[in-house]
Design an enzyme around this catalytic site. Structure first.
Site, PDB file in Angstrom:
ATOM      1  N   HIS A 153      58.529  86.239  40.479  1.00 56.99           N
ATOM      2  CA  HIS A 153      58.320  84.841  40.076  1.00 56.99           C
ATOM      3  C   HIS A 153      59.476  83.939  40.512  1.00 56.99           C
ATOM      4  O   HIS A 153      60.599  84.395  40.708  1.00 56.99           O
ATOM      5  CB  HIS A 153      58.010  84.711  38.573  1.00 56.99           C
ATOM      6  CG  HIS A 153      59.147  84.898  37.623  1.00 56.99           C
ATOM      7  ND1 HIS A 153      58.969  85.364  36.332  1.00 56.99           N
ATOM      8  CD2 HIS A 153      60.475  84.656  37.724  1.00 56.99           C
ATOM      9  CE1 HIS A 153      60.127  85.398  35.711  1.00 56.99           C
ATOM     10  NE2 HIS A 153      61.058  84.985  36.528  1.00 56.99           N
ATOM     11  N   GLU A 158      54.499  82.641  37.443  1.00 59.14           N
ATOM     12  CA  GLU A 158      54.209  84.070  37.445  1.00 59.14           C
ATOM     13  C   GLU A 158      53.222  84.409  38.570  1.00 59.14           C
ATOM     14  O   GLU A 158      52.573  83.506  39.126  1.00 59.14           O
ATOM     15  CB  GLU A 158      53.615  84.467  36.085  1.00 59.14           C
ATOM     16  CG  GLU A 158      54.512  84.156  34.886  1.00 59.14           C
ATOM     17  CD  GLU A 158      55.715  85.097  34.755  1.00 59.14           C
ATOM     18  OE1 GLU A 158      56.161  85.662  35.776  1.00 59.14           O
ATOM     19  OE2 GLU A 158      56.210  85.258  33.628  1.00 59.14           O
TER      20      GLU A 158
END
Ligand code: GLP
Length: 257
Positions: A153, A158
């Protein structure tokens, strides 16, 4: 590529997949100074510019090195600071908040006043849009410092985040809550489940990006980001598409092969 003159630069490394990405591999002890040399050049060129800042352990030595350069005459007081991300639900003065981190480790040592220090806050889409307006009002980010998560990330984008995403509320990966648990008494459940983060599109808008990576735990993510396909599964891989990226990695994070 190992530019000479940088402290602790090591010999031969495999070039990154993108010919536009500069890669600097140094000893762990030299990461902060090597990254600071790059940041300082940008600050000297534009002392009233906008510096995008990341939190986490990796850039800590970089901020300390920059503070040292300020003591030696580098003018950092005129900068504006724009942070990447923030947990949702923590008070700004909570020592675990990124606002606290930015104040203590970056703004104060660099002499940047609170009025020019911006950290995303809140948990609504409207607050994300407001942060985007702030960045636009400042004229955009000149140089964005980023770290990388073990899952690849950047910020709190994410895996699966859209490449054109903007500042928005997000849910943290269970693996990120585990990785960040040491800052919350070792309990992943105590790590906030949500955060506000600059989007990948926001990060890509920065005119330059410096990715700072330290430690063996990041080796897999860094290798995927530098040598793998550009895919939302590895958010940092999108940096291959940016035209001005410098990666400063220590030898633990960079597995030469
Ligand atoms: C955190 C932050 C990121 C940071 C990353 C790595 O989750 N949201 O902005 O880059 O994790 O942190 P560290 O350098 O402490 O490993």
């Amino acid at each position: 590529m190992t530019p000479s003159g940088l402290p602790g630069a090591v010999g031969v490394v495999r070039p990154p997949r993108s010919p536009r990405t500069r890669l600097v591999v140094v000893s762990t002890a030299a990461v902060g100074q090597a990254a600071a040399v790059i940041i300082a050049a940008a600050v000297a060129a534009r002392p009233t510019g906008v510096l995008g800042v990341a939190t986490g352990s990796s850039p800590m030595s970089l901020y300390a090195a920059l503070a040292g350069m300020r003591a030696d005459g580098l003018a950092t007081e005129g900068l504006s600071l724009v942070a990447l991300d923030e947990y949702a639900g923590l008070a700004g003065d909570d020592p675990r908040s990124y606002r606290s981190y930015v104040g203590t480790h970056i703004a104060e040592p660099l002499g940047v006043p609170a009025a020019r220090t911006f950290v995303p806050a809140g948990s609504t889409a409207a607050q994300g849009a407001e942060y985007e307006r702030t960045i636009r009002r400042l004229g955009g980010v000149d140089l964005q410092i980023v770290g990388i998560g073990r899952n690849g990330h950047i910020g709190f984008n994410e895996p699966g985040s859209a490449f054109d995403s903007r500042t928005r509320p997000v849910e943290l990966d269970p693996s990120t809550r585990i990785a960040n648990a040491p800052y919350f008494g070792g309990d992943p459940a105590a790590v906030p489940a949500r955060a506000m983060t600059q989007g990948i599109g926001t990060i890509l808008d920065a005119r330059a990006v410096v990715l700072v990576v330290q430690g063996r735990a990041k080796a897999e993510a860094l290798a995927a980001a530098l040598y793998g396909p550009i895919t939302p599964d590895v958010p940092a891989s999108v940096l291959q598409a940016h035209r001005n990226v410098t990666v400063v990695a220590d030898t633990d994070a960079f597995e030469a092969r």
